[in-house]
Design a protein around this motif. Structure first.
Motif, mmCIF file in Angstrom:
data_model
loop_
_atom_site.group_PDB
_atom_site.id
_atom_site.type_symbol
_atom_site.label_atom_id
_atom_site.label_comp_id
_atom_site.label_asym_id
_atom_site.label_seq_id
_atom_site.Cartn_x
_atom_site.Cartn_y
_atom_site.Cartn_z
ATOM 1 N N SER A 29 0.825 -1.209 0.000
ATOM 2 C CA SER A 29 0.000 0.000 0.000
ATOM 3 C C SER A 29 0.861 1.261 0.000
ATOM 4 O O SER A 29 0.574 2.223 -0.715
ATOM 5 N N ALA A 30 1.934 1.239 0.800
ATOM 6 C CA ALA A 30 2.834 2.396 0.845
ATOM 7 C C ALA A 30 3.475 2.638 -0.513
ATOM 8 O O ALA A 30 3.574 3.785 -0.969
ATOM 9 N N LEU A 31 3.886 1.576 -1.186
ATOM 10 C CA LEU A 31 4.530 1.734 -2.494
ATOM 11 C C LEU A 31 3.527 2.107 -3.584
ATOM 12 O O LEU A 31 3.894 2.752 -4.561
ATOM 13 N N ALA A 32 2.273 1.735 -3.402
ATOM 14 C CA ALA A 32 1.247 2.146 -4.361
ATOM 15 C C ALA A 32 1.055 3.653 -4.307
ATOM 16 O O ALA A 32 0.828 4.294 -5.331
ATOM 17 N N SER A 33 1.181 4.220 -3.112
ATOM 18 C CA SER A 33 0.997 5.669 -2.978
ATOM 19 C C SER A 33 2.309 6.442 -3.055
ATOM 20 O O SER A 33 2.297 7.650 -3.277
ATOM 21 N N ARG A 34 3.444 5.756 -2.894
ATOM 22 C CA ARG A 34 4.761 6.390 -2.932
ATOM 23 C C ARG A 34 5.738 5.560 -3.775
ATOM 24 O O ARG A 34 6.716 5.026 -3.248
ATOM 25 N N PRO A 35 5.474 5.424 -5.075
ATOM 26 C CA PRO A 35 6.385 4.624 -5.903
ATOM 27 C C PRO A 35 7.798 5.203 -5.866
ATOM 28 O O PRO A 35 7.978 6.411 -5.861
ATOM 29 N N GLN A 82 3.831 -5.187 -12.137
ATOM 30 C CA GLN A 82 2.439 -5.292 -12.587
ATOM 31 C C GLN A 82 1.666 -6.229 -11.669
ATOM 32 O O GLN A 82 0.548 -5.938 -11.260
ATOM 33 N N ALA A 83 2.290 -7.360 -11.315
ATOM 34 C CA ALA A 83 1.657 -8.312 -10.397
ATOM 35 C C ALA A 83 1.443 -7.670 -9.024
ATOM 36 O O ALA A 83 0.432 -7.923 -8.363
ATOM 37 N N GLY A 84 2.388 -6.833 -8.599
ATOM 38 C CA GLY A 84 2.251 -6.132 -7.322
ATOM 39 C C GLY A 84 1.100 -5.142 -7.339
ATOM 40 O O GLY A 84 0.340 -5.030 -6.372
ATOM 41 N N ALA A 85 0.953 -4.416 -8.439
ATOM 42 C CA ALA A 85 -0.161 -3.469 -8.568
ATOM 43 C C ALA A 85 -1.491 -4.210 -8.575
ATOM 44 O O ALA A 85 -2.473 -3.768 -7.952
ATOM 45 N N GLU A 86 -1.521 -5.359 -9.250
ATOM 46 C CA GLU A 86 -2.746 -6.165 -9.263
ATOM 47 C C GLU A 86 -3.045 -6.723 -7.875
ATOM 48 O O GLU A 86 -4.205 -6.788 -7.456
ATOM 49 N N MET A 87 -2.000 -7.120 -7.148
ATOM 50 C CA MET A 87 -2.181 -7.612 -5.782
ATOM 51 C C MET A 87 -2.737 -6.497 -4.906
ATOM 52 O O MET A 87 -3.638 -6.729 -4.091
ATOM 53 N N HIS A 88 -2.207 -5.289 -5.045
ATOM 54 C CA HIS A 88 -2.723 -4.153 -4.289
ATOM 55 C C HIS A 88 -4.221 -3.998 -4.513
ATOM 56 O O HIS A 88 -5.002 -3.869 -3.571
ATOM 57 N N ASP A 89 -4.624 -4.019 -5.773
ATOM 58 C CA ASP A 89 -6.033 -3.840 -6.101
ATOM 59 C C ASP A 89 -6.901 -4.970 -5.551
ATOM 60 O O ASP A 89 -8.055 -4.745 -5.168
ATOM 61 N N MET A 91 -6.142 -6.742 -2.757
ATOM 62 C CA MET A 91 -6.109 -6.696 -1.291
ATOM 63 C C MET A 91 -6.870 -5.502 -0.720
ATOM 64 O O MET A 91 -7.376 -5.568 0.397
ATOM 65 N N LEU A 92 -6.946 -4.426 -1.460
ATOM 66 C CA LEU A 92 -7.549 -3.183 -0.966
ATOM 67 C C LEU A 92 -8.959 -3.372 -0.406
ATOM 68 O O LEU A 92 -9.256 -2.869 0.683
ATOM 69 N N PRO A 93 -9.859 -4.087 -1.082
ATOM 70 C CA PRO A 93 -11.212 -4.231 -0.528
ATOM 71 C C PRO A 93 -11.243 -4.905 0.842
ATOM 72 O O PRO A 93 -12.095 -4.577 1.672
ATOM 73 N N ILE A 94 -10.314 -5.817 1.100
ATOM 74 C CA ILE A 94 -10.268 -6.470 2.409
ATOM 75 C C ILE A 94 -9.915 -5.454 3.487
ATOM 76 O O ILE A 94 -10.522 -5.411 4.550
ATOM 77 N N SER A 95 -8.942 -4.616 3.195
ATOM 78 C CA SER A 95 -8.542 -3.580 4.143
ATOM 79 C C SER A 95 -9.671 -2.568 4.363
ATOM 80 O O SER A 95 -9.955 -2.175 5.488
ATOM 81 N N MET A 96 -10.310 -2.173 3.279
ATOM 82 C CA MET A 96 -11.378 -1.171 3.379
ATOM 83 C C MET A 96 -12.616 -1.722 4.088
ATOM 84 O O MET A 96 -13.333 -0.978 4.749
ATOM 85 N N ARG A 97 -12.858 -3.019 3.983
ATOM 86 C CA ARG A 97 -14.056 -3.606 4.584
ATOM 87 C C ARG A 97 -14.054 -3.450 6.099
ATOM 88 O O ARG A 97 -15.094 -3.167 6.696
ATOM 89 N N GLY A 98 -12.921 -3.601 6.730
ATOM 90 C CA GLY A 98 -12.853 -3.411 8.175
ATOM 91 C C GLY A 98 -13.263 -2.002 8.566
ATOM 92 O O GLY A 98 -14.011 -1.788 9.520
ATOM 93 N N GLN A 99 -12.778 -1.027 7.810
ATOM 94 C CA GLN A 99 -13.142 0.371 8.060
ATOM 95 C C GLN A 99 -14.641 0.571 7.871
ATOM 96 O O GLN A 99 -15.289 1.246 8.672
ATOM 97 N N GLU A 100 -15.195 -0.006 6.823
ATOM 98 C CA GLU A 100 -16.632 0.115 6.576
ATOM 99 C C GLU A 100 -17.440 -0.440 7.738
ATOM 100 O O GLU A 100 -18.434 0.159 8.151
#
Length: 137
Positions: A29-35, A82-89, A91-100
């Motif tokens: 997540s950090a690298l997605a926002s700070r490449p 590319q695989a890392g960016a796809e993994m980010h996408d 994994m993101l819903p799992i992280s966001m679901r807790g917040q929701e």
């Protein structure tokens, strides 16, 4: 307690679905926002121990989810593959679901107020020092 509950839920689901943990997610997540951030910069941004970030970086390198580039003056910028960016996408819903879940019963005004208070607390947290430094005062 809230943080522990969120991390526990997230960690279990990330491990089940992707065989990666919360710290691996944090680095992705950090690298997605700070490449191009270095491991040191990711460590500082996330407020994690260097050894924890190093372990995650090695795991992500082995999984070919990130790569290290030789940068200026010996720096080692990191980028998601590319695989890392796809993994980010993925994994993101799992992280966001807790917040929701935890914010579901709060009004939008309450969420705004909570975010304001949390940002203020994070600013103050930067003033915290390890206990051994306090003994020297």
């Amino acid at each position: 307690m809230l943080s522990n509950a969120l991390v526990w839920r997230e960690s279990q689901e990330l491990r089940r679905q992707f065989q990666l943990g919360t710290n691996d997610w944090r680095v992705i997540s950090a690298l997605a926002s700070r490449p191009g951030a270095s491991a040191t910069e990711v460590t500082e941004f996330l407020g994690l121990n260097k050894a924890v970030v190093s372990k995650s970086v090695n795991t992500l390198l082995e999984r070919q989810l990130l790569l290290l580039i030789d940068g200026p003056r010996g720096s080692r910028p990191m980028y998601l593959t590319q695989a890392g960016a796809e993994m980010h996408d993925a994994m993101l819903p799992i992280s966001m679901r807790g917040q929701e879940i935890i914010l579901a019963d709060l009004s939008s005004g309450e969420v705004e107020q909570l975010n304001l208070l949390l940002r203020r607390m994070l600013e103050k947290a930067r003033e915290l020092q390890p206990l051994e430094n306090e003994a020297n005062l």
